[in-house]
Design a protein around this motif. Structure first.
Motif, PDB file in Angstrom:
ATOM      1  N   THR A   1       0.837  -1.206   0.000  1.00  0.00           N
ATOM      2  CA  THR A   1       0.000   0.000   0.000  1.00  0.00           C
ATOM      3  C   THR A   1       0.875   1.261   0.000  1.00  0.00           C
ATOM      4  O   THR A   1       0.900   2.012   0.982  1.00  0.00           O
ATOM      5  CB  THR A   1      -0.947   0.016   1.212  1.00  0.00           C
ATOM      6  OG1 THR A   1      -0.170  -0.043   2.421  1.00  0.00           O
ATOM      7  CG2 THR A   1      -1.908  -1.154   1.181  1.00  0.00           C
ATOM      8  N   PRO A   2       1.591   1.523  -1.096  1.00  0.00           N
ATOM      9  CA  PRO A   2       2.419   2.730  -1.156  1.00  0.00           C
ATOM     10  C   PRO A   2       1.563   3.967  -1.375  1.00  0.00           C
ATOM     11  O   PRO A   2       0.346   3.876  -1.587  1.00  0.00           O
ATOM     12  CB  PRO A   2       3.313   2.463  -2.368  1.00  0.00           C
ATOM     13  CG  PRO A   2       2.445   1.629  -3.263  1.00  0.00           C
ATOM     14  CD  PRO A   2       1.637   0.755  -2.342  1.00  0.00           C
ATOM     15  N   ASP A   3       2.189   5.122  -1.336  1.00  0.00           N
ATOM     16  CA  ASP A   3       1.570   6.414  -1.641  1.00  0.00           C
ATOM     17  C   ASP A   3       0.546   6.864  -0.607  1.00  0.00           C
ATOM     18  O   ASP A   3       0.606   7.993  -0.135  1.00  0.00           O
ATOM     19  CB  ASP A   3       0.936   6.428  -3.039  1.00  0.00           C
ATOM     20  CG  ASP A   3       1.974   6.225  -4.137  1.00  0.00           C
ATOM     21  OD1 ASP A   3       3.109   6.703  -3.965  1.00  0.00           O
ATOM     22  OD2 ASP A   3       1.669   5.556  -5.138  1.00  0.00           O
ATOM     23  N   VAL A   4      -0.412   5.991  -0.243  1.00  0.00           N
ATOM     24  CA  VAL A   4      -1.470   6.444   0.668  1.00  0.00           C
ATOM     25  C   VAL A   4      -0.921   6.815   2.044  1.00  0.00           C
ATOM     26  O   VAL A   4      -1.557   7.575   2.775  1.00  0.00           O
ATOM     27  CB  VAL A   4      -2.581   5.384   0.811  1.00  0.00           C
ATOM     28  CG1 VAL A   4      -3.305   5.206  -0.501  1.00  0.00           C
ATOM     29  CG2 VAL A   4      -2.049   4.058   1.315  1.00  0.00           C
ATOM     30  N   LEU A   5       0.247   6.299   2.417  1.00  0.00           N
ATOM     31  CA  LEU A   5       0.807   6.618   3.730  1.00  0.00           C
ATOM     32  C   LEU A   5       1.995   7.560   3.672  1.00  0.00           C
ATOM     33  O   LEU A   5       2.518   7.989   4.698  1.00  0.00           O
ATOM     34  CB  LEU A   5       1.188   5.331   4.472  1.00  0.00           C
ATOM     35  CG  LEU A   5       2.098   4.299   3.783  1.00  0.00           C
ATOM     36  CD1 LEU A   5       3.518   4.755   3.632  1.00  0.00           C
ATOM     37  CD2 LEU A   5       2.040   2.985   4.545  1.00  0.00           C
ATOM     38  N   THR A   6       2.430   7.919   2.475  1.00  0.00           N
ATOM     39  CA  THR A   6       3.670   8.680   2.291  1.00  0.00           C
ATOM     40  C   THR A   6       3.698   9.978   3.099  1.00  0.00           C
ATOM     41  O   THR A   6       4.662  10.255   3.827  1.00  0.00           O
ATOM     42  CB  THR A   6       3.875   8.996   0.798  1.00  0.00           C
ATOM     43  OG1 THR A   6       4.014   7.773   0.090  1.00  0.00           O
ATOM     44  CG2 THR A   6       5.098   9.867   0.580  1.00  0.00           C
ATOM     45  N   ASN A   7       2.660  10.775   2.995  1.00  0.00           N
ATOM     46  CA  ASN A   7       2.673  12.093   3.636  1.00  0.00           C
ATOM     47  C   ASN A   7       2.611  12.014   5.150  1.00  0.00           C
ATOM     48  O   ASN A   7       3.269  12.801   5.845  1.00  0.00           O
ATOM     49  CB  ASN A   7       1.536  12.952   3.081  1.00  0.00           C
ATOM     50  CG  ASN A   7       1.835  13.436   1.682  1.00  0.00           C
ATOM     51  OD1 ASN A   7       2.672  14.308   1.488  1.00  0.00           O
ATOM     52  ND2 ASN A   7       1.170  12.862   0.698  1.00  0.00           N
TER      53      ASN A   7
END
Length: 315
Positions: A96-102
């Protein structure tokens, strides 16, 4: 039509448990007292594994599910999944990349600020009466205008850099090569050299066999007695024994850590140190992000069993 059998390795929030149970025939591995017997009973009917990044899926677990088709990871890290075993059997893997990046980047910067300004100790200073009894809190170190190094300028590392620019920091990074999107940042190939020119070193690398203990004695000592190490990646990227020794002896100034070897049972030496900020592996721990992660786990499973392209494939 029978719902696909899913082996759930660890618990999820209730808002993810309910739709997962509604869509699939879920077998809750983490609740089984006798896990070997449990796997012998349910393994042949398992077509998918829903796991978490830190729990992964071992070769033994994969081999206990002879009809396994997909492993869907709740988290960006997939180093705990035996990818070689998955490849051998043509098993798909997603994360699940991107959705937790920030959110991860936010926590990394917050950890830097909290540790550099001594905010945990400062609150205690107020609460225990020290302010009234002893006067002003001891002086700490500024953040703005200082030198930051980022080890691994991927999605999370880049978001950290964007935030650090707001503090007018001098930013450098190490990666496999210079990045075209790293405008205004200095590329330093050697992690030791990066640490040497940094006041704050952020570790934002993906974990792999190649990056294991990449932050070892040389990098830690190059960061030095005034430096701070911030890890929001994976514990395996840092040699914990060397880190603990450097923190204990003053060869490293301080650290701010969200991940640990053997977590949640971290090395008790950490608990005796006053120069380390300890966090419970919760960099992605916001309601918004965790809901998006759970949705993406389910969406990848649904896409696979519907014959559609996977949204975020690793394998």
């Amino acid at each position: 039509m029978a719902r696909p059998g899913i082996l759930q390795i660890g618990p999820y929030p209730q808002w993810d448990e309910e739709p997962l149970n509604a869509a699939f025939d879920v077998h809750r591995y983490f609740e089984a007292e006798d896990k070997q017997t449990f796997l012998e009973n349910v393994g042949p009917g398992v077509r998918g594994i829903a796991t978490r990044g830190e729990l992964g899926a071992s070769r033994a677990l994969i081999e206990a599910c002879p009809n396994l088709e997909i492993i869907s990871v709740y988290g960006v890290g997939f180093d705990a999944v035996d990818l070689a075993a998955a490849r051998e059997r043509g098993i798909r893997v997603t994360n699940t990349p991107d959705v937790l990046t920030n959110d991860v980047a936010d926590l990394g910067v917050a950890m830097m600020l909290v540790q550099s300004r001594g905010m945990i100790g400062a609150e205690t200073w107020v609460r225990d009466g020290s302010w009234a009894a002893k006067g002003l809190y001891p002086l700490k170190r500024r953040v703005w205008g200082r030198r930051a190094g980022i080890l691994g300028l991927g999605r999370i590392g880049f978001e950290v850099a964007k935030r650090l620019k707001g503090f007018d920091m001098q930013i450098a990074y190490s990666d496999v090569g210079p990045k075209s999107y790293a405008e205004g940042m200095e590329f330093i190939a050697d992690p030791v050299s990066l640490a040497q020119r940094s006041d704050f070193l952020f570790v934002t690398l993906a974990a792999s066999a190649e990056t294991r203990h990449i932050v070892g004695q040389n990098v830690i000592e190059a960061l030095g007695p005034e430096g701070m190490l911030i890890n929001i990646s994976r514990a395996s990227n840092i040699d914990e024994e060397e880190l603990l020794t450097a923190l204990e002896t003053g060869k490293l100034g301080s650290a701010a850590l969200d991940v640990f070897e053997g977590e949640p049972k971290l090395n008790p030496r950490f608990l005796k140190l006053g120069n380390v900020l300890l966090q419970p592996h919760h960099a992605s721990g916001t309601v918004e992000t965790r809901k998006a992660m759970g949705q993406l786990v389910r969406d990848n499973l649904t896409a696979h069993f519907s014959g559609d392209p996977l949204l975020t494939p690793v394998l």
